[in-house]
Write an enzyme that holds these catalytic residues in place. Structure first.
Site, PDB file in Angstrom:
ATOM      1  CB  SER A   1      76.873  34.625 -11.966  1.00  0.00           C
ATOM      2  OG  SER A   1      76.453  36.001 -11.432  1.00  0.00           O
TER       3      SER A   1
ATOM      4  CE1 TYR B   1      73.695  32.351  -8.005  1.00  0.00           C
ATOM      5  CE2 TYR B   1      75.014  34.441  -8.291  1.00  0.00           C
ATOM      6  CZ  TYR B   1      74.193  33.254  -8.752  1.00  0.00           C
ATOM      7  OH  TYR B   1      73.710  33.515 -10.119  1.00  0.00           O
TER       8      TYR B   1
HETATM    9  P1  NAD Z   1      65.576  30.605 -12.661  1.00  0.00           P
HETATM   10  O1  NAD Z   1      65.487  30.522 -11.246  1.00  0.00           O
HETATM   11  O2  NAD Z   1      64.747  30.987 -13.511  1.00  0.00           O
HETATM   12  O3  NAD Z   1      66.370  29.228 -13.253  1.00  0.00           O
HETATM   13  C1  NAD Z   1      67.151  28.292 -12.569  1.00  0.00           C
HETATM   14  C2  NAD Z   1      66.574  27.150 -12.961  1.00  0.00           C
HETATM   15  O4  NAD Z   1      67.621  25.869 -12.295  1.00  0.00           O
HETATM   16  C3  NAD Z   1      65.203  26.632 -12.492  1.00  0.00           C
HETATM   17  O5  NAD Z   1      64.582  26.159 -13.760  1.00  0.00           O
HETATM   18  C4  NAD Z   1      65.344  25.746 -11.305  1.00  0.00           C
HETATM   19  O6  NAD Z   1      64.370  25.071 -11.236  1.00  0.00           O
HETATM   20  C5  NAD Z   1      66.642  24.961 -12.014  1.00  0.00           C
HETATM   21  N1  NAD Z   1      67.277  24.166 -10.707  1.00  0.00           N
HETATM   22  C6  NAD Z   1      67.558  24.750  -9.396  1.00  0.00           C
HETATM   23  N2  NAD Z   1      68.176  23.737  -8.700  1.00  0.00           N
HETATM   24  C7  NAD Z   1      68.009  22.631  -9.476  1.00  0.00           C
HETATM   25  C8  NAD Z   1      68.586  21.430  -9.369  1.00  0.00           C
HETATM   26  N3  NAD Z   1      68.955  21.046  -8.379  1.00  0.00           N
HETATM   27  N4  NAD Z   1      68.684  20.549 -10.259  1.00  0.00           N
HETATM   28  C9  NAD Z   1      67.908  20.953 -11.608  1.00  0.00           C
HETATM   29  N5  NAD Z   1      67.456  22.089 -11.965  1.00  0.00           N
HETATM   30  C10 NAD Z   1      67.723  22.943 -10.771  1.00  0.00           C
HETATM   31  O7  NAD Z   1      66.841  31.681 -12.605  1.00  0.00           O
HETATM   32  P2  NAD Z   1      67.703  32.099 -13.967  1.00  0.00           P
HETATM   33  O8  NAD Z   1      67.982  33.499 -13.671  1.00  0.00           O
HETATM   34  O9  NAD Z   1      67.145  31.641 -15.204  1.00  0.00           O
HETATM   35  O10 NAD Z   1      68.887  31.293 -13.764  1.00  0.00           O
HETATM   36  C11 NAD Z   1      69.698  30.248 -14.545  1.00  0.00           C
HETATM   37  C12 NAD Z   1      71.215  30.363 -14.310  1.00  0.00           C
HETATM   38  O11 NAD Z   1      71.711  31.674 -14.567  1.00  0.00           O
HETATM   39  C13 NAD Z   1      71.597  30.043 -12.978  1.00  0.00           C
HETATM   40  O12 NAD Z   1      72.725  29.278 -12.965  1.00  0.00           O
HETATM   41  C14 NAD Z   1      71.946  31.344 -12.169  1.00  0.00           C
HETATM   42  O13 NAD Z   1      72.825  31.323 -11.482  1.00  0.00           O
HETATM   43  C15 NAD Z   1      72.434  32.134 -13.512  1.00  0.00           C
HETATM   44  N6  NAD Z   1      72.503  33.535 -13.432  1.00  0.00           N
HETATM   45  C16 NAD Z   1      71.305  34.345 -13.178  1.00  0.00           C
HETATM   46  C17 NAD Z   1      71.357  35.734 -13.045  1.00  0.00           C
HETATM   47  C18 NAD Z   1      70.072  36.315 -13.084  1.00  0.00           C
HETATM   48  O14 NAD Z   1      70.249  37.830 -12.440  1.00  0.00           O
HETATM   49  N7  NAD Z   1      68.878  36.149 -13.180  1.00  0.00           N
HETATM   50  C19 NAD Z   1      72.558  36.393 -13.391  1.00  0.00           C
HETATM   51  C20 NAD Z   1      73.894  35.783 -13.405  1.00  0.00           C
HETATM   52  C21 NAD Z   1      73.784  34.187 -13.669  1.00  0.00           C
END
Ligand code: NAD
Length: 239
Positions: A124, A137
């Protein structure tokens, strides 16, 4: 045909990545805690769906019965809170999913991964800079980048690369939750909250999941064979 694993494949960025690799003809396995969400991602594309919590050592090890060529440690979580109010339980939970989950996934992958293999962590912009109310985070995502940089030097001689993708604010359920948090805190609408969040981005908009997919695809490609230990920012110039 490459064998590709995406953790947290039931929604958001993970869903977009899994669908893109599957649509390109790769053999994709998706893991996550809810099988129904994984099946929705699959949508008849022939992916293998496996229930797995990335914080569970045995469940993660069980994903790797056969070697993967590309492993994308994408599962992640966050819950905004001022650090002075942050319960230890919540701190531990975020570190466990975001950092220990990547460690468990990559360690298990390395038991069988061959030369040419690709380890990609969904980090991130929070791996590169701080921000208020997200200390756990930010700490976890800085940790992910540290792990990637260290591991990259360790696996290079085996012909494996390890890199991080660092998105800014992406239009996913997690992005929505972040905007909801801001809306609640400041008593403003979800739209105003989103506008406030993206005002820190030179492009003044949220990032689309497919823009993150493109970065992942590049790091997984043969052309990226000498890109190793890199933090690829997909943030419109925010960092
Ligand atoms: P999201 O919440 O849609 O996806 C996260 C996924 O991880 C979900 O499917 C959730 O069920 C799964 N998850 C959470 N805990 C878990 C566990 N213990 N075991 C297995 N699966 C688990 O959000 P996203 O935005 O698609 O996030 C995906 C990745 O991208 C994450 O690592 C997040 O930190 C990163 N990210 C997101 C953003 C944003 O703005 N959305 C920005 C930077 C980084």
């Amino acid at each position: 045909m490459r064998r590709v694993l995406v953790t947290g494949g039931g929604s958001g960025i993970g869903r977009a990545i899994a669908q893109a690799f599957a649509d390109d003809g790769d053999a994709v396995t998706i893991s996550g805690r809810r099988l129904d969400a994984l099946e929705e991602t699959n949508g008849g594309r022939g992916m293998t769906c496996v229930a797995c919590d990335v914080t569970d050592e045995a469940q993660v090890a069980a994903l790797f019965g056969a070697p993967f060529d590309v492993v994308i440690a994408n599962a992640g979580a966050g819950a905004p809170m001022k650090m002075r109010d942050l319960p230890l339980e919540q701190w531990n939970s975020i570190i466990n999913v975001n950092l220990t989950g990547v460690f468990l996934t990559f360690r298990a992958a390395l038991q069988t991964m061959q030369a040419g293999g690709r380890l990609i962590a969904m980090a991130s912009t929070a791996s590169l800079q701080g921000g208020p109310n997200i200390s756990a985070y930010v700490a976890s995502k800085h940790g992910v980048l540290g792990l990637v940089r260290a591991l990259a030097t360790e696996v290079a001689r085996d012909g494996i690369t390890c890199n991080a993708v660092c998105p800014g604010f992406v239009d996913t359920p997690m992005g929505d939750a972040a905007a909801e948090g801001v809306a609640k805190r400041f008593g403003i609408s979800q739209e105003e909250a989103t506008a406030r969040i993206v005002s820190g981005n030179p492009m003044r908009r949220m990032i689309r999941p497919e823009e993150v997919v493109a970065a992942v695809k590049f790091l997984a490609s043969p052309e990226a064979s000498m890109v190793n230990g890199h933090a690829l920012s997909v943030s419109g110039g925010e960092v």
